[in-house]
Design an enzyme around this catalytic site. Structure first.
Site, PDB file in Angstrom:
ATOM      1  N   ASP A  70       0.863  -1.177   0.000  1.00 19.75           N
ATOM      2  CA  ASP A  70       0.000   0.000   0.000  1.00 19.75           C
ATOM      3  C   ASP A  70       0.904   1.234   0.000  1.00 19.75           C
ATOM      4  O   ASP A  70       2.116   1.130   0.216  1.00 19.75           O
ATOM      5  CB  ASP A  70      -0.888  -0.035   1.239  1.00 19.75           C
ATOM      6  CG  ASP A  70      -1.840   1.135   1.300  1.00 19.75           C
ATOM      7  OD1 ASP A  70      -2.307   1.576   0.239  1.00 19.75           O
ATOM      8  OD2 ASP A  70      -2.094   1.625   2.412  1.00 19.75           O
ATOM      9  N   THR A 110      -0.208   5.047   1.153  1.00 22.02           N
ATOM     10  CA  THR A 110      -0.421   5.965   2.262  1.00 22.02           C
ATOM     11  C   THR A 110      -0.431   5.211   3.584  1.00 22.02           C
ATOM     12  O   THR A 110      -1.187   4.260   3.761  1.00 22.02           O
ATOM     13  CB  THR A 110      -1.741   6.733   2.078  1.00 22.02           C
ATOM     14  OG1 THR A 110      -1.725   7.356   0.800  1.00 22.02           O
ATOM     15  CG2 THR A 110      -1.909   7.777   3.160  1.00 22.02           C
ATOM     16  N   THR A 161      -2.490   1.092  -4.729  1.00 22.02           N
ATOM     17  CA  THR A 161      -3.014   2.194  -3.933  1.00 22.02           C
ATOM     18  C   THR A 161      -4.325   2.701  -4.501  1.00 22.02           C
ATOM     19  O   THR A 161      -4.594   2.563  -5.704  1.00 22.02           O
ATOM     20  CB  THR A 161      -1.989   3.351  -3.869  1.00 22.02           C
ATOM     21  OG1 THR A 161      -2.544   4.445  -3.141  1.00 22.02           O
ATOM     22  CG2 THR A 161      -1.623   3.818  -5.267  1.00 22.02           C
TER      23      THR A 161
END
Length: 1135
Positions: free
Chosen positions: A332, A334, A606
């Site tokens: 991922d 963030t 993402t």
């Protein structure tokens, strides 16, 4: 009407995240355990020998699942859809069934614009604040309970599904139908911000919510070694059956009567005698080793995060060695690679750069004490900029005035001077916070005005229009009238877009600003260009009228508005540029570089925008300017996506063939297709968005996508749903013979974590959902390199050494029985003493191999990180494979011949010193046992790379225990107690006092290990492995471990990031509409304390942070270097 609704059997809000319940535990666990074929073999032996064997695995598995069951049996989140005022609709079943909204309890209302902090949402990151608004018909009810009680309508919506990016439904009220879309729905797992309470209608509940529809199933994960062991155990079963058949036939030939029956009994007798080829202690020892290596991960201080008091945790004890074989990492962005913190880092104003370049000395931050409204967490180091503000330089004031006015931030001030900004994106929050600290404080907004304080003087600007952002415009503008009546347009956006709309007189400033932008972008910063334009009152009045007409047009509204925006946004004057750092977590760039050197491919999956994902890709060196090309796949049709993927593949490898890229891989009768690796000249990157990925994951295109993606060094998939993340992982698992790892920090990463071979959860701002579903967890992405390159590699190496040695010692032990059968008339007599057979795996050889498997290391942790190439053999399964197993079996076959025939020849027709015969069965058995035990200890000593006190104790202690127990069991006293069990009375003292016996033991041990020593010596000279090279290099150096190096790497680039804000299109219209926006400006107050010119300044600067969730971002006043400043380039190893 609960009674009426119950007839539809809607789902309740209870969910289950555990794999078992009290009723399904036993059958499901037995099914999982018997996926190990050896367990079926042990059960067969249990029945055959009528003995009880307890499984230690079942209890531990039950305890772990019991904890998970208690943690996750009921989550009670109401997934309500927010309609700002009566926030409509919360996830529920209504598969085209009309649902009557009941008077009380199902309507949801909020007073203000509802900001939502998403923990699980498509196209928006978890901590970005998004706006949800009610329909007008429901929002007008406000907080009137009478109106809410009288409201009666029907909602008809789509059935439960996993699409997070869309929602389709209608509300029927007073014979009118109102459309319901994704902007009216609040999904399960979201958090309300800037709203105290609200009413809502439940639509989907429990397992039918979109969150749960996207959650993958909990599966029983097995390592590649476990899967290989199933194949090898089948082979061993076949070998065992073949040996027993040979011996049974031999017995049938030997016997003169009852041949068949005698052979039948002999077959089963030898099945019991030779069952030690796969002893149950093998699997027990494997579990002990895995448990011990798990504790090493838990105890590792280098993976402890002191700031959050979070240690690393191995949440499973069955996957340790799999960490040493990872080929693909799915990450991922963030919260995993980044901190989701934007910092106002540098800026350029009217051709002058305010920035720190390479600070060599301790620089004091700017003192903002003159500003009572300044954010204490904000840090900046260029004193010349604050001096420009105090000297009232027009360009500097215009710069910060634009930042304070041109945005969509909401301000919340619960008490005087305590401002909290609620922003859609952390980018905007960072810019408004910077303006606040430099004296231009955004205080409040209403539909018609924006109130700011300029150097202590409160001023209200009339907000006349917001020219909203979208992905095509890549800019936003506001038109305001200042208190003096002057009209101005303020604009910020991507440099390439703004430059096209500047006045020709700005050419000189534009050249200088471009140089500054290149410098900022070279450091991985996200840049924006600021411009303004003074407007004529008469022209604006005419433009405003046309704008209103276009805004209410029924046809071609967007096109007409875009034309008007283009008309007014031209001939602007350049003010300057900003540079924002999307702060990476500490050590991300170094970790990615180390993993890349270990031949590990990293794919970023993402939900962020494409441009944002690309920026982070360049910041953390996943994407580099030195790459031959970075392919962008953003088509909107299957044909276009296929063509773009094919064009990219042909550019990387023009000679590639269309069909010859699949190879069969036979595993237990199945023949799955495996996509082979293709050689590519150069390095390439691939960026694909969610719409294109949806087409690429279809069955007729998935191989095209996988083939192209695997040829690239880096793959970034943006705007993807949680389910798409899991599908990408499953695709690689299906067609690549590789071990995968998924790492994430939020609930939207759970399905990906469950799908991968190894799931790693990061405990961060997104909660504990990812951690609870993971196999391993820690607090920072940088710990991943230590987990893989140190613990993973060690665990895999130790497990492989253990298996090779264990098979060797047990095959050798068993094959001696086979040779002895030809000399005992195939009578199923054992060659060893019964006591030795019992204690061989339990006492004599158990601890030495466990010591090797728990403490051995070829090089220490420092050298493992210094030479990441040491990780590559694990990816190729070089330490233990079918070939390694066959070599081990051949070595055992040779050793068993030596161990049987050398003692046999040495004792054949011999006499002792006292003249008595020395060739009896008991003496031969004891000599063979002694030779076997000594040989196993010598072989283990050759396999050990790292001798510790524990290893010495275990090896020499076990050898000493053999002699102690041998002399003890062969004493007269034990014989008198149980003559049948201790029949070798006096054999030890009569046999082991003969010199020829010790010569036989020494000769046997030398002959057994001689081929191994010779092979390893010649192989290391002719074709040394990476381990041989590194160990030799380590031996030549005096330092026990490499010194950490902090080489700064400056990344220079001509690429500039564009307008990468995470705006929701249409929010500008919401702000100016006045609907449900009830915040009023506070009373004027003086926020700044007049001061004189601050003494001395240095022309250098640095930033502070803004977080959309309001957490403190700079708890320490001491400035920490950025990830790029901390970047350590590790020189490639050359041998």
């Amino acid at each position: 009407d609960r009674e009426y609704n119950s007839s539809f059997k809607y789902a309740t809000n209870s969910i289950k995240t555990s794999k078992y319940n009290p009723f399904t535990f036993l059958p499901l666990n037995l099914f999982e355990q018997f996926q190990r074929i050896a367990n079926a073999y042990f059960l067969f032996l249990l029945i055959l020998q009528v003995c009880k064997i307890q499984s230690t695995l079942r209890l531990r598995s039950w305890m772990g699942e019991y904890k998970k069951h208690n943690r996750g049996i009921v989550f009670f989140y109401v997934c309500a859809a927010i309609l700002n005022t009566f926030v409509l609709f919360y996830e529920a079943e209504i598969s085209y069934v009309k649902y009557t909204m009941n008077p009380v309890g199902f309507l949801k209302y909020c007073f203000k614009i509802v900001f939502v902090q998403f923990f699980f949402f498509f196209s928006h990151r978890e901590t970005n604040l998004k706006v949800k608004q009610a329909l007008t018909v429901t929002g007008d009810m406000r907080d009137s309970l009478e109106a809410l009680a009288a409201f009666n309508g029907e909602v008809c919506c789509e059935p439960p599904n996993n699409r997070l990016d869309r929602f389709t439904g209608t509300l029927t009220f007073d014979s009118q139908k109102y459309s319901l879309d994704n902007e009216r729905v609040l999904l399960r797992g979201c958090t309300l911000r800037n709203t105290d309470w609200c009413f809502g209608l439940v639509l989907f509940a429990g397992p039918e919510t979109k969150l749960m529809q996207n959650c993958g199933k909990s599966t029983f994960k097995r390592t590649s070694i476990d899967r290989l062991m199933n194949v090898l155990v089948l082979f061993i079963f076949g070998l065992l059956a073949l040996m027993c058949i040979i011996l049974a036939v031999g017995n049938g030939i030997w016997e003169n009567h009852n041949t068949v029956f005698s052979a039948f009994l002999t077959f089963w007798s030898y099945i019991i005698i030779l069952n030690t080829v796969v002893p149950i202690s093998l699997y027990v020892s494997m579990e002990v080793i895995r448990l011990g290596n798990s504790y090493y991960i838990n105890w590792d201080r280098t993976m402890y995060h002191a700031r959050t008091d979070t240690p690393a945790e191995a949440r499973t004890t069955t996957l340790n060695e799999e960490l040493g074989q990872i080929k693909y990492i799915f990450s991922d962005k963030t919260g995993t690679l980044t901190q989701n913190i934007m910092t106002f880092n540098k800026c350029s104003i009217n051709g002058k750069s305010y920035a720190i370049k390479q600070p060599d000395t301790e620089i004091t931050p700017v003192d903002f004490s003159f500003n009572r409204l300044a954010d204490p967490k904000f840090l900046f180091y260029d004193h010349s900029l604050v001096e420009g503000v105090k000297l009232e330089l027009p360009d500097v004031h215009a710069f910060f005035r634009l930042l304070a006015l041109c945005h969509t931030v909401m301000a919340e001030e619960k008490r005087e001077g305590d401002l909290v900004y609620q922003a859609q994106s952390p980018d905007e929050g960072a810019l408004v916070t910077a303006a606040r600290n430099f004296g231009f404080v955004f205080r409040s907004r209403s539909p018609e005005t924006v109130t700011i304080e300029e150097m202590g003087i409160q001023r209200s600007y009339e907000m006349l229009a917001i020219l909203d952002f979208n992905n095509v415009r890549k800019r936003m503008s506001v038109i305001v009238r200042n208190p003096e009546g002057k009209l101005s347009l303020y604009c910020k956006g991507a440099d390439t877009i703004i430059y096209e709309r500047l006045h020709p007189s700005c050419s000189e400033v534009m050249k200088v600003t471009t140089e500054h932008l290149n410098e900022f972008a070279g450091e991985g910063l996200r840049t924006l260009v600021l411009a303004y334009k003074d407007l004529d009152e008469e022209y604006f009045s005419e433009w405003k009228q046309r704008h209103h007409e276009s805004n209410v047009a029924l046809e071609y509204r967007e096109e007409k508005l875009e034309k008007l925006y283009e008309e007014i946004e031209k001939d602007m004057m350049l003010i300057g540029a900003t540079a924002i750092e999307d702060k990476l977590q500490d050590g991300v760039a170094q970790t990615i570089e180390q993993l890349a050197k270990a031949e590990i491919k990293i794919w970023v999956l993402t939900g962020d925008k494409q441009e944002t994902a690309e920026n982070i890709g360049y910041s953390c060196n996943l994407l580099r300017e030195e790459m031959n090309d970075v392919f962008i796949v953003a088509a909107n049709s299957p044909e276009e996506v296929r063509q773009e993927l094919r064009d990219a593949r042909l550019k990387m490898c023009p000679d590639t063939e269309q069909d010859k890229f699949l190879i069969p891989e036979i595993i237990l009768g199945n023949i799955p297709k495996v996509v082979q690796d293709e050689n590519v000249n150069g390095e390439y990157g691939l960026v694909i968005n969610g719409h294109s990925l949806a087409f690429a994951l279809e069955s007729n295109m998935e191989l095209e996508f996988l083939r192209t993606a695997c040829m690239c060094k880096t793959v970034i998939c943006c705007r993807v749903t949680p389910l798409q993340k899991a599908q990408v992982v499953e695709l690689v698992k299906k067609y690549k013979k590789a071990v995968t790892l998924a790492i994430g920090d939020g609930a939207n990463d759970v399905s990906m974590i469950k799908a991968a071979h190894i799931g790693v959860g990061i405990s961060g701002q997104e909660g504990m959902q990812a951690v609870l579903s993971s196999d391993f967890s820690f607090a920072q992405f940088r710990f991943l390199q230590h987990l893989l390159l140190v613990h993973g590699r060690w665990s895999y190496l130790r497990m492989c050494k253990f298996l090779r040695y264990f098979f060797y010692k047990n095959f050798t032990f068993t094959f001696v029985h086979f040779w002895y059968a030809f000399f005992c008339g195939f009578s199923a007599q054992t060659v060893y003493d019964e006591g030795f057979i019992t204690l061989y795996n339990l006492v004599y050889t158990a601890l030495p191999v466990l010591g090797m498997s728990l403490f051995d290391q070829d090089v220490n942790a420092g050298w493992s990180l210094e030479y990441p190439q040491l990780y590559v053999p694990g990816q190729l399964s070089q330490y233990f494979s079918k070939r390694a197993f066959m070599m081990c079996a051949l070595h055992s076959w040779y050793s068993s011949l030596v161990l049987f025939f050398v003692p046999y020849a040495a004792t054949y027709d011999t006499a002792r010193d006292d003249g008595k015969d020395g060739a009896d069965y008991q003496s031969f058995a004891l000599i063979t046992q002694t030779c076997l035990t000594v040989t196993m200890c010598v072989q283990l000593g050759l396999d050990l790379s790292y001798w510790t006190v524990v290893n010495n104790l275990f090896v020499w202690g076990s050898l000493g225990m053999f002699f102690i127990l041998t002399f003890t069991m062969y004493t007269d006293g034990l014989f008198r107690l149980r003559p049948s069990s201790f029949a070798f009375i006096g054999t030890a003292r009569n046999c082991l006092n003969q010199p020829n016996v010790w010569l036989t033991v020494a000769l046997t041990a030398i002959l057994c290990v001689l081929p191994v020593v010779a092979y390893r010596f010649f192989y290391s000279q002719i074709s040394p492995t990476i381990n041989d090279k590194v160990r030799y290099k380590v031996c030549q150096m005096k330092e026990p471990a490499p010194r950490p190096r902090r080489t700064k790497l400056t990344r220079r680039s001509t690429r500039r990031s564009g307008y990468a804000f995470s705006h929701a299109h249409g929010y500008g219209d919401l702000v100016t509409s006045g609907r449900f926006l009830r915040r009023h400006a506070l009373t004027p107050s003086t926020g700044l304390i007049p001061t004189g010119r601050s003494p001395g300044f240095k022309p250098t600067g640095r930033s502070a942070g803004y977080s959309p969730v309001g957490r403190e971002q700079n708890p320490k006043q001491k400035v920490e270097p950025t990830s790029l400043q901390m970047f350590r380039a590790v020189k490639d190893c050359s041998f």
